[in-house]
Design an enzyme around this catalytic site. Structure first.
Site, PDB file in Angstrom:
ATOM      1  N   PRO A   1      49.878  47.048  39.648  1.00  0.00           N
ATOM      2  CA  PRO A   1      50.526  46.108  40.581  1.00  0.00           C
ATOM      3  C   PRO A   1      49.821  46.155  41.940  1.00  0.00           C
ATOM      4  O   PRO A   1      49.881  47.150  42.644  1.00  0.00           O
ATOM      5  CB  PRO A   1      51.964  46.616  40.659  1.00  0.00           C
ATOM      6  CG  PRO A   1      51.920  48.022  40.172  1.00  0.00           C
ATOM      7  CD  PRO A   1      50.739  48.171  39.282  1.00  0.00           C
TER       8      PRO A   1
ATOM      9  N   ASP B   1      46.855  49.851  44.473  1.00  0.00           N
ATOM     10  CA  ASP B   1      47.603  49.962  43.217  1.00  0.00           C
ATOM     11  C   ASP B   1      48.939  50.637  43.547  1.00  0.00           C
ATOM     12  O   ASP B   1      48.993  51.828  43.835  1.00  0.00           O
ATOM     13  CB  ASP B   1      46.790  50.798  42.234  1.00  0.00           C
ATOM     14  CG  ASP B   1      47.529  51.026  40.919  1.00  0.00           C
ATOM     15  OD1 ASP B   1      48.724  50.678  40.835  1.00  0.00           O
ATOM     16  OD2 ASP B   1      46.901  51.560  39.997  1.00  0.00           O
ATOM     17  N   HIS B   2      49.998  49.857  43.502  1.00  0.00           N
ATOM     18  CA  HIS B   2      51.283  50.369  43.982  1.00  0.00           C
ATOM     19  C   HIS B   2      51.830  51.488  43.102  1.00  0.00           C
ATOM     20  O   HIS B   2      52.757  52.200  43.484  1.00  0.00           O
ATOM     21  CB  HIS B   2      52.302  49.234  44.088  1.00  0.00           C
ATOM     22  CG  HIS B   2      53.304  49.426  45.202  1.00  0.00           C
ATOM     23  ND1 HIS B   2      53.813  50.657  45.539  1.00  0.00           N
ATOM     24  CD2 HIS B   2      53.871  48.547  46.064  1.00  0.00           C
ATOM     25  CE1 HIS B   2      54.664  50.515  46.552  1.00  0.00           C
ATOM     26  NE2 HIS B   2      54.706  49.248  46.890  1.00  0.00           N
ATOM     27  N   ARG B   3      51.271  51.666  41.923  1.00  0.00           N
ATOM     28  CA  ARG B   3      51.751  52.769  41.091  1.00  0.00           C
ATOM     29  C   ARG B   3      51.440  54.112  41.743  1.00  0.00           C
ATOM     30  O   ARG B   3      52.058  55.119  41.427  1.00  0.00           O
ATOM     31  CB  ARG B   3      51.069  52.720  39.709  1.00  0.00           C
ATOM     32  CG  ARG B   3      51.465  51.511  38.889  1.00  0.00           C
ATOM     33  CD  ARG B   3      50.713  51.482  37.585  1.00  0.00           C
ATOM     34  NE  ARG B   3      49.253  51.499  37.810  1.00  0.00           N
ATOM     35  CZ  ARG B   3      48.360  51.554  36.844  1.00  0.00           C
ATOM     36  NH1 ARG B   3      48.731  51.610  35.599  1.00  0.00           N
ATOM     37  NH2 ARG B   3      47.073  51.544  37.127  1.00  0.00           N
TER      38      ARG B   3
END
Lengths: 327, 439
Positions: B234, B411-413
């Site tokens: 994401p 990368d929001h993870r």
């Protein structure tokens, strides 16, 4: 629903059935005074007394035959083998008598007997103590073969096996006796013989596994799910009669199948499923049916080798990717 | 004894190679270590060396042919030696249904052969064939049973379908791609459909509507990796507008020195590479990978900054290793050398693997700002815009200034907003006070 170990679920099933029907008795090596080699029958001697929970000498051929004779005369024995490797000593009784007397007597005799005990490899037990016997016994018409993967199925299916009027080979697992799971305890609840369980629904590939291999199948399905592939996992639960309708419907949906089976590969359960799929699902297959089995050698003793001998999750995962044509 | 020359595995991700150019003729004497051809893999064009002495007896494939790993490319041996055994062996491998990836040319050719094998060209027979037409002669068409059934139901001639399965096997998705079904295969057998989709009738002598360009190995890799990144990681984006006046002055001074010493000039990009490396050192959460399969986040101890380089065929990302520990001149020289190798398609796997962060610069095209797709398994990528002359307000007056927009894709993870913002603030500080790059 209480959570209990596999051994406790098996004990609960036997105990409830023995309370319900006094023609049922348990017999085998160490089942009584020692409370069971794997503590499956713990406390049952105290509860039912020495006429219904019976220790035997080390004489499988003798007590298997004794059990069959008792079954012919109206009792319902449960014969425990300390391991199914030892059933080979009694194989003439099982195959030539238990499996065939009903047929040869024109139905005059029923043989309501359960042979039960742990099956397959359990670590470093070497070649003679690691055999997976399901494909051997499933060959013979007249025998039913059940192989369970969890406490609830063990409970429900063992009760069905005890109530069945035909001889049933009931396969457990030494490595899983301590495994815990929820069991829906209800004296009148049984799980029908011959019904597979769809443990997980999916679209992209069908993975079939029973007993320990079921857990390998679930692990592979999890890994595939992380990558966005959905695997359908089927635990056949009963090896014979096999619930092929469920397998067939699944493969017609997914078009692909991988069978994980702890048997040696030659004429294994995986062979049987693969053969029937090509026969009955030919026009639905988008890839060859693949199988991951024990290696085609006697089970080795060395730790690294016995681990390698067993069906590998990595191999099953690769097989799934291969039949899905992804890498 | 004649010796087969097979397609080697030239990179970890390689599955097949395309023979780009033959550099030796049949009949040439070659010795071990000689380069006889160039092979395009998914990453680079590499030299194909032979490991034995002998005469190049046969070039088995043509320029432009793709061969899977292990497939036969050429045969070496003694002058006049009989090589029919070797050729037969590899051909047998091809013919066997279950054989493992030995050169699949025969099938590929059969599958690629145009439809309408015989008969009048004029009116194409639109009637569906219940049984898929198999190519006559030796070229058996390989198709999964399901693909065969689907093709039959839709009146598709399998000879006109090229298979994407192993050894060109036609599989379900190949047929679905033709009939445009998203996901067919109903659970229940259906009676054969009455009105199957008919194959497009061929226009008589019309102009082709498009030019079909084969997808290069590099293009396939770019497509796969970036799609995977954008669909699984994401992305969110953070932007700063950096005051680059000090950086411009700093660079001018640096390059006067560099010129005097005969060293490579330092570009803005090199300065940003260095600034990123130093900022990454301070923000280990950004110098990391989210590895779902392994079930862990890896925070790397080393800082390796990749720099996206556009080349004719696509895009590569050579890596400046330990960029935080290297001086600006060294970064400049290495970047230049790698970019040159990239353009010549000479990058070796060690040149483009192992990055922990990537930058992409479109400033030279006048792009003021853009967002980039993360280069997996990196956590972030920095998109660098052009330096703009803009009016800025200083001490209450509007004066000329220089600004550059930097956009960080995260990368929001693994990288949350505040983490990304703090990293970007550090980076901005390095660029606005560039003397710190030397500390």
């Amino acid at each position: 629903m209480p959570e209990m170990q596999l051994r406790e679920a098996i004990r609960a099933a036997m105990t409830e059935e023995m309370e319900r029907d006094e023609t049922i008795f348990l017999m085998g090596e160490e089942v009584a005074e020692y409370n069971g080699a794997y503590k499956v029958s713990e406390g049952m001697l105290d509860k039912f007394g020495p006429k219904r929970v019976i220790d035997t000498p080390i004489s499988e051929n003798g007590f298997a035959g004794l059990g069959i004779g008792a079954a012919m005369n109206g009792l319902r024995p449960i014969i425990e083998f300390m391991t199914f490797n030892f059933s080979f000593v009694a194989i003439d009784q099982i195959i030539n008598n238990a499996a065939k007397i009903r047929y040869m007597s024109g139905g005059q005799f029923k043989i309501p007997i359960v042979f039960r005990g742990p099956n397959g490899a359990a670590g470093q037990l070497a070649a003679t103590h690691s055999t997976s016997v399901e494909s051997i016994y499933a060959i013979f018409p007249g025998l039913k073969v059940i192989s369970i993967s969890n406490p609830d199925d063990a409970y429900g299916l063992l009760k069905s096996a005890i109530r069945d009027d035909d001889p049933v080979i009931f396969l457990e697992s030494e490595l899983m006796y301590g495994m815990k799971g929820h069991v829906d305890l209800d004296p009148e609840r049984t799980i029908p013989i011959g019904k597979a369980r769809i443990a997980r629904e999916g679209e992209d590939v069908t993975i079939i596994g029973h007993n320990k291999s079921y857990w390998v199948a679930m692990e592979v399905a999890d890994r595939l799910a992380h990558e966005g592939y959905s695997a359908e996992v089927i635990d056949p639960r009963t090896i014979r009669p096999l619930d092929f309708d469920t397998i067939l419907a699944s493969v017609k949906k997914t078009n692909r199948c991988v069978v994980i089976d702890e048997s040696n590969p030659y004429a294994s359960i995986a062979s049987e499923i693969g053969f029937r799929l090509q026969e009955q699902a030919f026009d639905y297959l988008d890839a060859p049916v693949m199988r991951i089995t024990a290696k085609d050698v006697p089970a080795p003793y060395a730790k690294n080798l016995i681990e390698y001998y067993m069906p590998q999750a990595d191999d099953a995962y690769e097989a799934c990717k291969k039949v899905m044509y992804v890498n | 004894m004649a010796i087969p020359v097979e397609m080697p595995k030239m990179s970890d991700t390689m599955e097949e190679g395309v023979l780009v150019a033959w550099l030796a003729e049949e009949g040439d004497a070659v010795s071990a270590g000689d380069v006889i051809a160039q092979v395009e893999t998914d990453k680079a064009t590499m030299d194909l060396e032979v490991y034995d002495d002998g005469v190049l007896l046969k070039r088995v494939i043509e320029e432009g042919d793709a061969v899977p790993i292990g497939g036969l490319i050429a045969v070496l041996g003694k002058e006049g030696e009989d090589i029919s055994d070797i050729l037969a062996k590899y051909q047998a491998g091809t013919a066997e249904a279950a054989a493992s990836g030995d050169g699949a040319e025969a099938e590929a050719e059969a599958a690629d052969a145009p439809a309408a094998p015989a008969g009048g060209d004029g009116a194409p027979a639109a009637r569906p064939e219940p049984v898929p037409a198999t190519a006559e002669g030796e070229g058996r068409i390989k198709a999964s049973p399901l693909a065969r059934r689907l093709a039959g139901e839709h009146g598709i001639d399998l000879a006109a379908v090229s298979g994407s399965g192993p050894e060109g096997r036609i599989i379900k998705r190949d047929i679905e791609a033709l009939i445009g079904a998203p996901k067919a295969a109903p659970a229940r057998p259906e009676p054969a459909r009455p009105e199957p989709a008919r194959p497009e009738p061929r226009p008589a002598e019309a102009e082709p509507l498009y030019e079909a360009v084969p997808i290069s190995q590099m293009r396939k890799t770019i497509a796969r990796r970036l799609a995977e990144s954008k669909f699984t990681a994401p992305h969110f984006y953070l932007q700063v507008d950096v005051n680059v006046e000090p950086l411009v002055a700093f660079r001018r001074q640096l390059n006067e020195l560099a010129e005097a010493q005969g060293r490579a000039k330092v570009s803005f990009n090199d300065l940003i590479t260095k600034a990123c490396a130093l900022a990454l050192r301070q923000h280990p959460q950004v110098n990391a990978s989210y590895l779902e399969k392994e079930g862990e986040i890896r925070q790397y101890k080393a800082v390796h900054v990749a720099v996206a380089v556009a080349i004719d065929e696509g895009l590569v990302t050579p890596v400046i290793r330990h960029a935080d520990q290297k001086g600006l001149a060294q970064i400049a020289e290495e970047t230049r050398a790698l970019a040159e190798k990239a353009r010549d398609r000479k990058l070796q796997p060690e040149d483009y693997t192992g990055s922990t962060f990537t930058t992409s610069n479109l400033g030279m095209f006048g792009i003021e700002e853009f967002t980039a797709i993360i280069n997996p398994p990196n956590a972030c990528i920095l998109a660098i815009g052009a330096i703009r002359d803009v009016p800025v307000v200083r001490d209450g007056e509007v004066v000329p200034g220089k600004r550059m927009k930097l956009t960080l894709s995260c990368d929001h993870r693994i990288v949350d907003g505040a983490v990304g913002a703090r990293f970007l603030a550090t980076l901005q500080q390095y660029l606005e006070e560039p003397m710190n790059l030397l500390l």
